[in-house]
Design a protein around this motif. Sequence first.
Motif, mmCIF file in Angstrom:
data_model
loop_
_atom_site.group_PDB
_atom_site.id
_atom_site.type_symbol
_atom_site.label_atom_id
_atom_site.label_comp_id
_atom_site.label_asym_id
_atom_site.label_seq_id
_atom_site.Cartn_x
_atom_site.Cartn_y
_atom_site.Cartn_z
ATOM 1 N N ARG A 12 0.758 -1.165 -0.056
ATOM 2 C CA ARG A 12 -0.043 0.153 0.101
ATOM 3 C C ARG A 12 0.743 1.177 0.159
ATOM 4 N N VAL A 13 1.891 1.122 0.616
ATOM 5 C CA VAL A 13 2.878 2.460 0.701
ATOM 6 C C VAL A 13 3.676 2.497 -0.619
ATOM 7 N N SER A 14 3.916 1.461 -1.165
ATOM 8 C CA SER A 14 4.532 1.664 -2.714
ATOM 9 C C SER A 14 3.427 2.307 -3.666
ATOM 10 N N SER A 15 2.165 1.771 -3.229
ATOM 11 C CA SER A 15 1.128 2.100 -4.299
ATOM 12 C C SER A 15 0.800 3.751 -3.926
ATOM 13 N N LEU A 64 10.580 -6.200 -4.162
ATOM 14 C CA LEU A 64 10.288 -4.714 -4.049
ATOM 15 C C LEU A 64 10.042 -4.139 -5.483
ATOM 16 N N VAL A 65 11.011 -4.385 -6.235
ATOM 17 C CA VAL A 65 10.710 -3.998 -7.630
ATOM 18 C C VAL A 65 9.686 -4.115 -8.329
ATOM 19 N N GLU A 66 9.150 -5.283 -8.229
ATOM 20 C CA GLU A 66 7.757 -5.891 -8.557
ATOM 21 C C GLU A 66 6.857 -5.022 -8.117
ATOM 22 N N GLN A 67 6.992 -4.575 -6.835
ATOM 23 C CA GLN A 67 5.796 -3.783 -6.214
ATOM 24 C C GLN A 67 5.712 -2.488 -6.860
ATOM 25 N N PHE A 68 6.932 -1.568 -7.367
ATOM 26 C CA PHE A 68 6.861 -0.396 -7.924
ATOM 27 C C PHE A 68 6.298 -0.736 -9.458
ATOM 28 N N LYS A 70 4.400 -2.851 -10.784
ATOM 29 C CA LYS A 70 2.880 -2.998 -10.736
ATOM 30 C C LYS A 70 2.394 -1.545 -10.533
ATOM 31 N N GLU A 71 2.923 -0.582 -9.977
ATOM 32 C CA GLU A 71 2.442 0.624 -9.751
ATOM 33 C C GLU A 71 2.664 1.653 -10.700
ATOM 34 N N LEU A 87 17.289 1.785 -3.947
ATOM 35 C CA LEU A 87 16.390 1.425 -5.254
ATOM 36 C C LEU A 87 15.703 2.738 -5.632
ATOM 37 N N SER A 88 15.839 3.259 -6.709
ATOM 38 C CA SER A 88 15.252 4.280 -7.583
ATOM 39 C C SER A 88 14.270 4.119 -8.863
ATOM 40 N N PHE A 89 13.273 4.626 -8.769
ATOM 41 C CA PHE A 89 12.091 4.304 -9.742
ATOM 42 C C PHE A 89 11.783 5.774 -10.138
ATOM 43 N N ALA A 90 11.324 5.775 -11.474
ATOM 44 C CA ALA A 90 10.956 6.906 -12.179
ATOM 45 C C ALA A 90 9.427 6.805 -12.734
ATOM 46 N N LYS A 91 8.686 8.064 -12.587
ATOM 47 C CA LYS A 91 7.624 7.987 -13.237
ATOM 48 C C LYS A 91 7.497 8.420 -14.569
#
Length: 91
Positions: A12-15, A64-68, A70-71, A87-91
């Motif tokens: 939920r936090v990742s989302s 964790l990568v899959e969680q982000f 998925k979002e 870890l870093s993720f871009a939108k």
Amino acid sequence: LYHELPREVRSRVSSEMARVLKPNGMVVLTDSIQRGDRPSLDANIGKFEDMNEPYYVDYTQDDLVEQFVKEGLTPVTKIVASTTKSLSFAK
């Protein structure tokens, strides 16, 4: 401190992070390593749970990568230093 949260709360936090992130924004998450990040430590990584860390073992096995992904976020970097991972993720 994702390792302090139950899996469903981590999800939920990742989302929520993905939801509030502005376009072209970046999420950076730093926490403990997980299984496979330092294979030489994998055999003992779960023993941290004995120090009053009830969600730690599950955290070490959570993707964790899959969680982000998925979002709708894109993985950018993974840096492992000692027993810490970022870890870093871009939108």
